[in-house]
Design a protein around this motif. Structure first.
Motif, mmCIF file in Angstrom:
data_model
loop_
_atom_site.group_PDB
_atom_site.id
_atom_site.type_symbol
_atom_site.label_atom_id
_atom_site.label_comp_id
_atom_site.label_asym_id
_atom_site.label_seq_id
_atom_site.Cartn_x
_atom_site.Cartn_y
_atom_site.Cartn_z
ATOM 1 N N MET A 31 0.814 -1.219 0.000
ATOM 2 C CA MET A 31 0.000 0.000 0.000
ATOM 3 C C MET A 31 0.852 1.275 0.000
ATOM 4 S SD MET A 31 -3.087 -1.169 2.547
ATOM 5 C CE MET A 31 -3.297 0.475 3.135
ATOM 6 N N ALA A 32 2.091 1.194 0.436
ATOM 7 C CA ALA A 32 2.943 2.384 0.503
ATOM 8 C C ALA A 32 3.436 2.764 -0.893
ATOM 9 C CB ALA A 32 4.130 2.127 1.435
ATOM 10 N N ARG A 33 3.665 4.048 -1.091
ATOM 11 C CA ARG A 33 4.169 4.536 -2.372
ATOM 12 C C ARG A 33 5.640 4.168 -2.533
ATOM 13 N NH1 ARG A 33 2.774 10.221 -1.018
ATOM 14 N NH2 ARG A 33 4.927 10.470 -1.669
ATOM 15 N N ALA A 34 6.066 3.903 -3.765
ATOM 16 C CA ALA A 34 7.450 3.505 -4.031
ATOM 17 C C ALA A 34 8.433 4.623 -3.710
ATOM 18 C CB ALA A 34 7.601 3.062 -5.488
ATOM 19 N N ASP A 35 8.062 5.868 -3.973
ATOM 20 C CA ASP A 35 8.977 6.969 -3.698
ATOM 21 C C ASP A 35 9.164 7.221 -2.206
ATOM 22 O OD1 ASP A 35 6.351 7.894 -3.493
ATOM 23 O OD2 ASP A 35 6.884 9.935 -4.090
ATOM 24 N N ALA A 36 8.220 6.774 -1.396
ATOM 25 C CA ALA A 36 8.353 6.938 0.057
ATOM 26 C C ALA A 36 9.506 6.088 0.593
ATOM 27 C CB ALA A 36 7.052 6.569 0.757
ATOM 28 N N TYR A 37 9.732 4.929 -0.011
ATOM 29 C CA TYR A 37 10.852 4.085 0.420
ATOM 30 C C TYR A 37 12.179 4.805 0.183
ATOM 31 C CZ TYR A 37 7.698 0.079 0.859
ATOM 32 O OH TYR A 37 6.701 -0.761 1.244
ATOM 33 N N THR A 44 14.179 -0.714 -1.345
ATOM 34 C CA THR A 44 13.132 -0.398 -2.313
ATOM 35 C C THR A 44 11.841 -1.144 -1.994
ATOM 36 O OG1 THR A 44 13.766 -2.181 -3.797
ATOM 37 C CG2 THR A 44 14.849 -0.035 -4.114
ATOM 38 N N LYS A 45 10.765 -0.670 -2.598
ATOM 39 C CA LYS A 45 9.469 -1.316 -2.418
ATOM 40 C C LYS A 45 9.520 -2.737 -2.949
ATOM 41 C CE LYS A 45 4.564 -0.781 -3.343
ATOM 42 N NZ LYS A 45 3.507 0.141 -3.757
ATOM 43 N N LEU A 85 8.124 5.229 6.650
ATOM 44 C CA LEU A 85 7.296 5.504 5.473
ATOM 45 C C LEU A 85 6.142 6.436 5.824
ATOM 46 C CD1 LEU A 85 7.085 1.955 3.858
ATOM 47 C CD2 LEU A 85 8.513 3.867 3.141
ATOM 48 N N ARG A 86 5.519 6.199 6.958
ATOM 49 C CA ARG A 86 4.402 7.051 7.378
ATOM 50 C C ARG A 86 4.879 8.477 7.645
ATOM 51 N NH1 ARG A 86 0.992 4.896 11.997
ATOM 52 N NH2 ARG A 86 -0.441 6.459 11.198
ATOM 53 N N SER A 89 5.517 10.210 4.335
ATOM 54 C CA SER A 89 4.294 10.326 3.544
ATOM 55 C C SER A 89 3.295 11.290 4.161
ATOM 56 C CB SER A 89 3.626 8.948 3.396
ATOM 57 O OG SER A 89 4.454 8.090 2.672
#
Length: 111
Positions: A31-37, A44-45, A85-86, A89
Motif C-alpha cells: 500500500m505504501a508509495r514507491a517513492d516513500a521508500y 526499495t518497495k 514511510l508514514r 508520507s
C-alpha cells in the motif's frame, strides 16, 4: 495423548501468528508509495514485497526455521520501515494537528 494434541494446537497457533504478521506486513508494504521508500532511505518497495512475499510462502509451506527468519523480516518492516514511510508520507500518527504543533500542543511563537 493429551500432550500431543496440545503440541499440535500450539504449533498451529504459532504458525497462524507468523502467517498473519507476514500477510499484514506484505499488505502494508504494497500500500505504501514507491517513492516513500527512497525518501525514507530504506530498501526499495520491490525488495520488501519480494522479502515479505517469500515470507508468506514459507509460512504456508511450514518450514519452521525459515518462518522464524521471516518473522524477523516482518517485525523489522513493521517496527522500522513502516513508521519511516508514514513519516515521509505525511502520516506521522497525529490526526487533526497543524504543522506548528509540538509534542505538547500548538506552538504559538511565544505569544
Amino acid at each position: 495423548m493429551l500432550r500431543d494434541g496440545f503440541d499440535i494446537g500450539l504449533w498451529f497457533v504459532v504458525g497462524l501468528v507468523f502467517t498473519v504478521t507476514a500477510v499484514a506486513a506484505l499488505v502494508l508494504a504494497a500500500m505504501a508509495r514507491a517513492d516513500a521508500y527512497r525518501a525514507a532511505d530504506k530498501q526499495t518497495k520491490n525488495f520488501w514485497l519480494i522479502m515479505l512475499g517469500v515470507t508468506v510462502l514459507v509460512n504456508f509451506l511450514g518450514i519452521f526455521f525459515l518462518q522464524i527468519a521471516g518473522l524477523v523480516a516482518s517485525i523489522v518492516f513493521l517496527v522500522d520501515v513502516r513508521p519511516a514511510l508514514r513519516q515521509v508520507s505525511g502520516g506521522g500518527g497525529r490526526r487533526g494537528g497543524s504543522s506548528s504543533d509540538g509534542p505538547y500542543g500548538p506552538y504559538n511563537g511565544g505569544r
